[in-house]
Design an enzyme around this catalytic site. Structure first.
Site, PDB file in Angstrom:
ATOM      1  N   LYS A 140       0.817  -1.221   0.000  1.00  4.82           N
ATOM      2  CA  LYS A 140       0.000   0.000   0.000  1.00  4.82           C
ATOM      3  C   LYS A 140       0.852   1.273   0.000  1.00  4.82           C
ATOM      4  O   LYS A 140       0.362   2.342  -0.334  1.00  4.82           O
ATOM      5  CB  LYS A 140      -0.958   0.008   1.192  1.00  4.82           C
ATOM      6  CG  LYS A 140      -2.092  -1.004   1.039  1.00  4.82           C
ATOM      7  CD  LYS A 140      -3.168  -0.815   2.099  1.00  4.82           C
ATOM      8  CE  LYS A 140      -4.351  -1.743   1.880  1.00  4.82           C
ATOM      9  NZ  LYS A 140      -4.026  -3.150   2.169  1.00  4.82           N
TER      10      LYS A 140
HETATM   11  C1  LIG Z   1      -4.609  -4.280   1.545  1.00 11.38           C
HETATM   12  C2  LIG Z   1      -3.852  -5.556   1.551  1.00 11.38           C
HETATM   13  C3  LIG Z   1      -4.206  -6.641   0.707  1.00 11.38           C
HETATM   14  C4  LIG Z   1      -5.426  -6.607  -0.193  1.00 11.38           C
HETATM   15  O1  LIG Z   1      -5.254  -5.768  -1.303  1.00 11.38           O
HETATM   16  P1  LIG Z   1      -6.544  -5.276  -2.153  1.00 11.38           P
HETATM   17  O2  LIG Z   1      -6.004  -4.352  -3.165  1.00 11.38           O
HETATM   18  O3  LIG Z   1      -7.462  -4.617  -1.161  1.00 11.38           O
HETATM   19  O4  LIG Z   1      -7.157  -6.504  -2.735  1.00 11.38           O
HETATM   20  C5  LIG Z   1      -3.411  -7.775   0.715  1.00 11.38           C
HETATM   21  N1  LIG Z   1      -2.335  -7.867   1.531  1.00 11.38           N
HETATM   22  C6  LIG Z   1      -1.967  -6.859   2.340  1.00 11.38           C
HETATM   23  C7  LIG Z   1      -0.782  -7.041   3.210  1.00 11.38           C
HETATM   24  C8  LIG Z   1      -2.698  -5.668   2.380  1.00 11.38           C
HETATM   25  O5  LIG Z   1      -2.329  -4.676   3.206  1.00 11.38           O
END
Ligand SMILES: *Cc1c(COP(=O)(O)O)cnc(C)c1O
Length: 439
Positions: free
Chosen positions: A106
């Site tokens: 993210k």
């Molecule tokens: C947010 C997150 C996900 C999921 O990603 P999306 O784009 O919401 O499908 C998977 N793994 C981690 C570690 C995350 O922080």
């Protein structure tokens, strides 16, 4: 390029409007009016590109309202960490997306969005207030992405006692323009407060209030580029096959970015969407019925999503035709027991520690490898560093993972959050007073 509402193609917005508002005025998501195709000359020489040059090229396909030089500088500041492709075992490769400041993928979207908003705010001489509700990962990525970004104040609302100590440290020790608010309630209460604040013009107007959740296009666009970079590294390994890309999914933003990359010409065979017990999408693939519901808690908690917000965006790529979608994507649900035993098995066999989210992807890839006799290769998006989830890791292998240096530094910093009840009037008064106190 313009961006249009999914529900109403006549409702369009510039990139700038789309990133500032998040949602279209009819409440639905923005999508690019067309998906551009990367130039053949660029794709021919993909293996000679860098992460930065790919991200630069991708960004310039979508964003024409930021001068090219400024956009290149934004890309360089946002993507200032490595995203290596590493081999885990025969046929399985990991795209390590967790080398940013908060150790999760993210960071890519949050940092890019922060730089883009800073650019527009400086041009307009305006200030902006961001408010986000988080169950952990989003809040820390947004807090770090916007730390010391000029003209932006960030309020992160998190549920008291329900985020991990490390996640709380990541959000609540920064200070300066990052304000952590610990709410005496659960995540849903935090989200309800944020919604109410955004809809309250008495607050939203003076503060120029908006949010930065995962449906924001400014987070999605940079994520496309690391799938191009994965394939560039893949080709450097002299591999001529097209790999299957496996994405551990919650809100389905990361998978949408991967599918966009393929549509833009990046050579990818197929996709596997791997979820935990929150299996709304795998069930939809199996039965044709889409049944959103409340999420259940799992060991891969950043994917505990019962109503995946980016899924409508993904569906539009396939003209809302499930049969077309199934030709390119498989959807698999993985249990906590399988996740924990995969963390242990990989640790024992390869001496590699998977975080619980990445482990969900590894389980899905290994199942597919076993079931299909094609001997395909798999690239799994490794979405977080295991140290972020040390309780789960300790549970799986008996010892806690080592904490990397940059996390260690946070642990001793004093917490600076404000404790508030889950009460809108008190939140509003606090935000107005804080805004008033600004120079
Ligand atoms: C947010 C997150 C996900 C999921 O990603 P999306 O784009 O919401 O499908 C998977 N793994 C981690 C570690 C995350 O922080």
């Amino acid at each position: 390029m313009n961006f249009v509402s999914i529900k109403n193609p006549k409702l369009n917005a510039s990139f700038q409007q789309a990133v500032f508002t998040g949602l279209a005025s009819d409440g639905s998501l923005f999508i690019p009016e067309t998906l551009p195709h990367l130039a053949e000359a660029f794709l021919q020489k993909l293996s000679q590109q860098t992460l930065n040059s790919i991200a630069d090229t991708v960004a310039k396909q979508f964003i024409h309202t930021i001068p090219e030089q400024a956009l290149s500088a934004i890309v360089a500041r946002a993507l200032n960490f490595t995203i290596p492709l590493v081999q885990l075992e025969e046929h399985l490769f990991l795209l390590e997306l967790f080398h940013g400041p908060t150790l999760a993928f993210k960071d890519v979207g949050a940092r890019f969005l922060a730089e883009v908003l800073a650019h527009f705010l400086e041009q307009e001489g305006k200030r902006l207030t961001l408010i986000v509700a988080t169950s952990g990962d989003t809040g820390s990525a947004v807090a770090h992405g916007f730390y010391q970004i000029p003209n932006v104040d960030v309020y992160v609302l998190y549920p008291s006692g329900r985020v991990s100590p490390l996640q709380e440290q990541q959000m609540a020790t920064l200070g300066k323009n990052i304000h952590a608010i610990e709410i005496q309630g659960n995540f849903d209460a935090c989200q309800a407060l944020v919604k109410q604040a955004l809809n309250d013009t008495e607050l939203a107007q003076p503060l120029n209030l908006t949010t930065a959740n995962s449906i924001n296009l400014g987070r999605l666009i940079p994520q496309i580029s690391y799938y191009g970079w994965a394939i560039a590294q893949w080709q450097r390994l002299q591999r001529n096959t097209k790999p299957i890309v496996v994405v551990p999914s919650g809100n389905f933003g990361n998978l949408t970015a991967a599918v966009y990359a393929k549509r833009m010409g990046i050579p990818i065979q197929q996709f596997i969407a791997a979820t935990n017990a929150n299996a709304v999408v795998p069930e939809f693939f199996a039965s044709g019925k889409f049944t959103p519901r409340n999420s259940v808690a799992t060991v891969s908690n950043a994917m505990d999503v019962g109503d995946p917000s980016n899924f409508p965006r993904l569906e539009t790529v396939y003209q809302n035709d499930l049969a077309l979608m199934r030709q390119e994507i498989k959807a698999v649900a993985v249990s906590d027991i399988e996740t924990l035993s995969q963390i242990k098995a990989t640790y024992q066999a390869q001496h590699y520690l998977l975080d619980p989210h990445t482990a969900v992807g590894v389980v899905a890839a290994k199942q597919d490898l076993k079931n299909s006799k094609n001997n395909f290769d798999y690239i799994i998006a490794a979405t977080a560093h295991p140290a972020k989830f040390s309780e789960v890791i300790a549970n799986a292998i008996g010892v806690a993972p080592e904490i990397p240096e940059r996390l260690q530094q946070l642990i001793n910093k004093p917490k600076q959050s404000v404790l508030l009840p889950a009460d809108y009037t008190q939140l509003k008064n606090y935000l107005l007073a804080a805004n008033h106190a600004k120079p």
